[in-house]
Design a protein around this motif. Structure first.
Motif, PDB file in Angstrom:
ATOM      1  N   ARG A   1      22.327  40.929  21.408  1.00 39.68           N
ATOM      2  CA  ARG A   1      22.321  39.480  21.206  1.00 39.68           C
ATOM      3  C   ARG A   1      21.144  38.821  21.926  1.00 39.68           C
ATOM      4  O   ARG A   1      20.750  37.712  21.585  1.00 39.68           O
ATOM      5  CB  ARG A   1      23.630  38.869  21.703  1.00 39.68           C
TER       6      ARG A   1
ATOM      7  N   ARG B   1      18.498  37.692  19.653  1.00 36.64           N
ATOM      8  CA  ARG B   1      18.759  36.621  18.698  1.00 36.64           C
ATOM      9  C   ARG B   1      18.008  35.345  19.082  1.00 36.64           C
ATOM     10  O   ARG B   1      17.796  34.468  18.255  1.00 36.64           O
ATOM     11  CB  ARG B   1      20.255  36.325  18.623  1.00 36.64           C
ATOM     12  N   SER B   2      17.657  35.231  20.341  1.00 38.40           N
ATOM     13  CA  SER B   2      16.872  34.092  20.787  1.00 38.40           C
ATOM     14  C   SER B   2      15.430  34.283  20.345  1.00 38.40           C
ATOM     15  O   SER B   2      14.767  35.246  20.719  1.00 38.40           O
ATOM     16  CB  SER B   2      16.930  33.962  22.311  1.00 38.40           C
ATOM     17  N   ARG B   3      14.915  33.351  19.553  1.00 44.02           N
ATOM     18  CA  ARG B   3      13.540  33.453  19.090  1.00 44.02           C
ATOM     19  C   ARG B   3      12.573  33.340  20.265  1.00 44.02           C
ATOM     20  O   ARG B   3      11.479  33.913  20.233  1.00 44.02           O
ATOM     21  CB  ARG B   3      13.237  32.379  18.046  1.00 44.02           C
TER      22      ARG B   3
ATOM     23  N   SER C   1      12.662  36.962  22.125  1.00 46.03           N
ATOM     24  CA  SER C   1      11.967  37.961  21.301  1.00 46.03           C
ATOM     25  C   SER C   1      10.489  37.613  21.154  1.00 46.03           C
ATOM     26  O   SER C   1       9.610  38.466  21.337  1.00 46.03           O
ATOM     27  CB  SER C   1      12.622  38.057  19.921  1.00 46.03           C
TER      28      SER C   1
ATOM     29  N   ASP D   1      17.102  29.307  19.617  1.00 44.09           N
ATOM     30  CA  ASP D   1      18.409  29.835  19.267  1.00 44.09           C
ATOM     31  C   ASP D   1      19.115  30.286  20.531  1.00 44.09           C
ATOM     32  O   ASP D   1      18.594  31.010  21.329  1.00 44.09           O
ATOM     33  CB  ASP D   1      18.240  31.037  18.326  1.00 44.09           C
TER      34      ASP D   1
ATOM     35  N   LEU E   1      21.846  32.210  22.890  1.00 47.26           N
ATOM     36  CA  LEU E   1      22.622  33.435  22.883  1.00 47.26           C
ATOM     37  C   LEU E   1      24.097  33.114  22.770  1.00 47.26           C
ATOM     38  O   LEU E   1      24.604  32.232  23.429  1.00 47.26           O
ATOM     39  CB  LEU E   1      22.392  34.198  24.188  1.00 47.26           C
TER      40      LEU E   1
END
Length: 498
Positions: free
Chosen positions: A263, A266-268, A271, A492, A494
């Protein structure tokens, strides 16, 4: 889950000073050894191939253990891991200093890398909890970035001075007073922590898979200069490292308590920031090595003179990191400051694509050193973005991930850029060009690729990264105003339940 880590300490700034002192020692050691390699080779009778292992042993341990060390910090307490790492690093430095043969030095360097990984992996996570206010946290990241730049440059200068005036043993002995003082102060200043314990999330199989994948991957990268990119000695270990990494990802998707929860990606911002950092350090670590080679092998500088020639870059980075970066982030947002920093770095390497053989330092090199200030802007903004979604319970693994991408990106960049430069030089030498011309042409080609990597990082940052929203700060900073500008869409978040 409610965090078991206490946030308040009596003096966050003093705690930051302790963290910076520990990291200064670790980063200093990464560059101080490079200028002493010829002396070490003569004294301990290293072959050229074996000599590289005085650097590679450190890199493999350091890069391979960062993620595991960060997770251990979340589980058993980040102060505990930080102090243990500094203690191991300092002890290993003494072993390096008294080494009487190649095997002892290489083993001690591996232990140094292990201790350095433990201390480095948890440092950013500790800053997150020390400074819940976004503005103060940005300033703290700026100071931390300055220490990194200063340590690398001071190491080059100090390594040359100590080696030429005393002997190579002193490049390791200098760590003893710094490390001892940092350990004592850390025990007194940093708040004690009681994590949930190893039973709350050891994931031993995941730890084994990722550590093996990272160590084997970094080993493969650093050995490409010896075996070549297309040889079986490179492709075989690279394929195995990829399989281990794939197995680790599969494990994290199914494990009840994963080492690195998927997860996270999932954070832009998480990443994207890690990808941008990998591209950026690939270019800049290569720049540092290639510039030192150019100054010494083409312009005839000595070890100490090379460090002094590159000192303006560290001063420019430090000046920006210490104050300007945090103020600009508060006014312009992390994304915009990052883009400005990357643009300056593209210009810096772009200038070097026209580097002449008979260069004038003030005309051809000094402007590049000043433009390196862009790193001070970029790294502070990137650190803030990469840690923006880290809560108190996973700040260690986020810190470890950020440091891991830095090490892997740096190792890959140095391997690719130096190999490219060497190939170009060999081709020109074979066709009758003199050594200085061939070397400079190889460096120019490598700098052009570095500039291309930075342009890619700029495009990726512009397309992916966003300013964290109010709910995205590590401490959930209440009352932080929402930015309504076009680039301020919240990252985004978490999902706690993921």
């Amino acid at each position: 889950m409610t965090s078991t880590f206490p946030t308040p300490v009596r003096s966050p700034r003093l705690a930051l000073t302790v963290l910076c002192a520990g990291m200064l020692m670790v980063i200093l050691d990464g560059s101080i050894v490079t200028v002493a390699l010829p002396a070490i080779q003569r004294d301990l009778d290293f072959s050229p191939a074996d000599l590289t292992w005085t650097v590679n042993a450190y890199l493999i341990a350091f890069g391979g253990l960062l993620l595991l060390a960060g997770r251990l910090g979340d589980l058993i307490g980040r102060r505990r891991v930080f102090v243990a790492g500094l203690t191991l690093f300092t002890t290993a430095s003494l072993l390096c200093a008294v080494a009487t043969d190649r095997q002892m030095l290489i083993a001690a360097r591996f232990l140094q890398g292990t201790g350095g990984a433990m201390a480095s992996a948890v440092s950013l996570g500790m800053i997150v909890t020390l400074f819940p206010d976004p503005v103060e946290r940005g300033k703290a990241f700026g100071v931390f970035g300055f220490v990194g730049a200063a340590g690398a440059s001071i190491g080059q200068v100090l390594g040359g001075v100590l080696t030429e005036s005393l002997n190579w043993h002193w490049i390791f002995l200098i760590n003893l007073p710094i490390g001892t003082a940092a350990v004592v102060l850390a025990c007194r200043v940093l708040a004690p922590e009681s994590g949930p314990g190893l039973r709350a999330g050891t994931d031993a199989l995941g730890a084994l898979l990722i550590t093996a994948a990272l160590m084997l991957g970094i080993y493969t990268i650093v050995e490409t200069g010896r075996f070549g990119w297309a040889s079986a000695r490179t492709l075989g270990p690279a394929a195995l490292a990829a399989l281990l990494l794939a197995a680790f990802v599969a494990r994290q998707a199914t494990a009840a308590r994963p080492l690195l929860p998927l997860r996270t990606f999932r954070s832009r911002n998480v990443s994207g920031a890690n990808l941008v950092q990998a591209l950026m350090v690939s270019a800049l670590f290569g720049f540092q090595i290639l510039m030192a080679l150019y100054l010494q092998n083409v312009r005839g500088y000595g070890a100490a003179a090379t460090g002094l020639a590159m000192l303006p870059a560290a001063l420019a980075i430090g000046t920006v990191s210490l104050g300007l970066s945090a103020r600009l982030i508060a006014r312009l947002t992390e994304r915009r400051v990052l883009l400005i920093g990357l643009a300056l770095l593209v210009a810096a390497l772009g200038l070097l694509t026209r580097l002449p053989v008979h260069s004038d330092y003030l005309v051809d090199l000094f402007p590049t050193m000043l433009l390196a200030a862009g790193f001070g802007l970029a790294v502070t903004a990137l650190t803030s973005l990469a840690m923006s979604d880290a809560g108190p319970d996973d700040a260690g693994v986020a810190s470890g991930l950020f440091n891991t991408t830095q090490q892997v990106g740096g190792a890959l960049g140095v391997a690719v850029l130096t190999t490219l430069a060497a190939s170009r030089t060999d081709r020109l030498t074979a066709t009758g060009h003199d050594a200085a011309t061939a070397l400079t042409a190889g460096f120019r080609l490598a700098f052009a690729l570095g500039a291309a990597l930075l342009i890619t990082a700029f495009v990726l940052a512009a397309a992916v990264l966003r300013r964290p929203g109010p709910a995205d700060s590590p401490a959930g900073s209440p009352g932080e105003p929402t930015d309504t500008r076009s680039d301020a869409a919240p990252a985004d978040r978490l999902s706690p339940a993921a």
